[in-house]
Design an enzyme around this catalytic site. Structure first.
Site, PDB file in Angstrom:
ATOM      1  N   ASP A 175      31.018   6.401  35.093  1.00 36.56           N
ATOM      2  CA  ASP A 175      30.891   5.202  35.898  1.00 36.56           C
ATOM      3  C   ASP A 175      31.839   4.120  35.334  1.00 36.56           C
ATOM      4  O   ASP A 175      33.012   4.415  35.104  1.00 36.56           O
ATOM      5  CB  ASP A 175      29.424   4.737  35.931  1.00 36.56           C
ATOM      6  N   TYR A 302      32.122  -5.865  38.919  1.00 36.53           N
ATOM      7  CA  TYR A 302      32.682  -5.375  40.175  1.00 36.53           C
ATOM      8  C   TYR A 302      33.676  -6.380  40.734  1.00 36.53           C
ATOM      9  O   TYR A 302      34.733  -6.008  41.247  1.00 36.53           O
ATOM     10  CB  TYR A 302      31.556  -5.117  41.188  1.00 36.53           C
ATOM     11  N   HIS A 353      25.327  12.017  38.303  1.00 37.47           N
ATOM     12  CA  HIS A 353      26.141  10.888  37.861  1.00 37.47           C
ATOM     13  C   HIS A 353      25.790  10.427  36.451  1.00 37.47           C
ATOM     14  O   HIS A 353      26.662   9.980  35.713  1.00 37.47           O
ATOM     15  CB  HIS A 353      25.937   9.741  38.858  1.00 37.47           C
TER      16      HIS A 353
END
Length: 375
Positions: A175, A302, A353
């Site tokens: 990630d 982000y 993930h």
């Protein structure tokens, strides 16, 4: 200023009482008009988790585990960085820098640290484990100004390893941890032996759109699903992190719903996240966002870096483990365009993930295999 300071968690009882009161006062919406997860976290699933959080969960257990592992803080580039540091007793241990992502935290690694540092089988590879909390995550400080993107974090992590006086270390991540680890690979500090990703990063080329290869077709299908149905969180956090942050910092139930949706979709499960993780594990992670109130600050990564996620290439030795439940699977040929010196690759038959969290034994064996392939 370069000092490394011990860090001990001792959350005040008043903070835990406030959490309990907020959970009791949750103002619930009506149920979705579908009986699955396609409109988001279902009411029944969240109420079940919140009920356990309120009546069965024990934060002090997680707090004691983190304190027993060894926690530290050091100021880098004006920001206090929190990290776990668990050295091995083995003289041949490889220093290993583990970086988490969102909605993860250092608790993703709690199930692998003991085996990494002190292997049950004496002649298997051991590691010194260093696991920092990303800026604005967990108990790292929150950036007060713009500029803390993945490149700056990579520089900070390199400085951290220098302060710990480690030589010939390895970096690993998934990630956001994969993006930071790739950025370390692009910096190519002389002390970094190589990198390993459990979220291999690669993009399709023009010819891939006409490919008949099953792996390419699967990757394109998953990419399409992510873009159409699974990426709303990233659009919100990359454009208006402050707006969503108010709810995530003020309401524990909203925070749990925001995170549980991704745990459900991104784990390799048979219909429920509880197939592979426990409620305790998930709530440990949620608490590392709730207690330090990092819903907004974590989302800002982000805003800083999502548009550049995985840009560039890495020429130092690299390895990748492709878990089948990864949210954006990338076939090896895509990844080789990014990791141009790929010395290790393996396609796994289970896991998603959150590799270390979901499949700790496979995660450890993958790291050992990758190190063995490194020059």
């Amino acid at each position: 200023m370069n000092a490394i300071r011990p860090f001990t968690l001792d959350i005040p009882e008043a903070d835990l009482a406030d959490l309990a009161a907020r959970l009791d006062r949750t103002r619930w919406p009506e149920a979705a008009t579908v009986d699955d997860w396609t409109q988001g976290t279902p009411l029944a699933a969240l109420r079940e988790l919140v009920a356990y959080w309120r009546n069965g969960y024990d934060w002090r257990r997680c707090e004691a585990r983190l304190n027993a592992l060894g926690q530290f803080v050091t100021e880098i580039d004006g920001l206090d960085i929190h990290f776990l540091h668990k050295p091995s007793s083995r003289s041949d241990a490889v220093p290993l820098l583990l970086t988490h992502g969102w909605p993860g935290s250092v608790v993703e690694f709690l199930g692998v640290i003991d085996e990494l540092t002190e292997p049950a089988v004496a002649d298997t590879q051991a590691f010194h484990v260093i696991a920092p909390s990303l800026p604005g995550y967990g108990f790292s400080a929150k950036p007060g100004a713009t500029g803390w993107g993945v490149e700056r974090i990579a520089q900070a992590w390199t400085e951290l390893m220098q302060r710990l006086e480690y030589r010939r270390w390895m970096a690993q991540g998934g990630d956001w941890g994969a993006a930071v680890t790739m950025a370390i690979g692009q910096l190519a500090p002389s002390e970094c032996r190589g990198i390993h990703l459990n979220m291999p990063i690669g993009r399709p080329g023009p010819d891939d759109m006409q490919s008949k290869d099953p792996k390419v077709l699967k990757a394109l299908q998953r990419l399409g699903f992510y873009q159409e149905w699974d990426s709303g969180y990233s659009k919100q956090q990359s454009t208006r992190p402050q707006t969503i942050g108010y709810g995530l910092v003020d309401s524990p139930s909203a925070l749990a719903a925001w995170m549980l949706e991704k745990v459900h979709y991104w784990t390799d499960n048979q219909g429920s996240a509880w197939d592979v993780l426990t409620m305790d594990q998930v709530l440990d992670d949620v608490m590392l966002y709730w207690l330090p109130a990092t819903g907004a600050s974590a989302a800002r990564l982000y805003w800083e870096s999502f548009g550049k996620f995985g840009d560039g290439t890495v020429s130092i030795p690299a390895g990748a483990s492709a878990f089948p439940g990864e949210i954006l699977p990338a076939p090896r040929e895509w990844v080789e365009r990014t990791l141009t010196n790929l010395v290790y690759w393996n396609d796994l038959d289970k896991g998603g993930h959150f590799a270390a969290w979901e499949q700790p034994e496979l995660f450890v064996s993958e790291l050992r295999a990758c190190v063995a392939a490194m020059p």
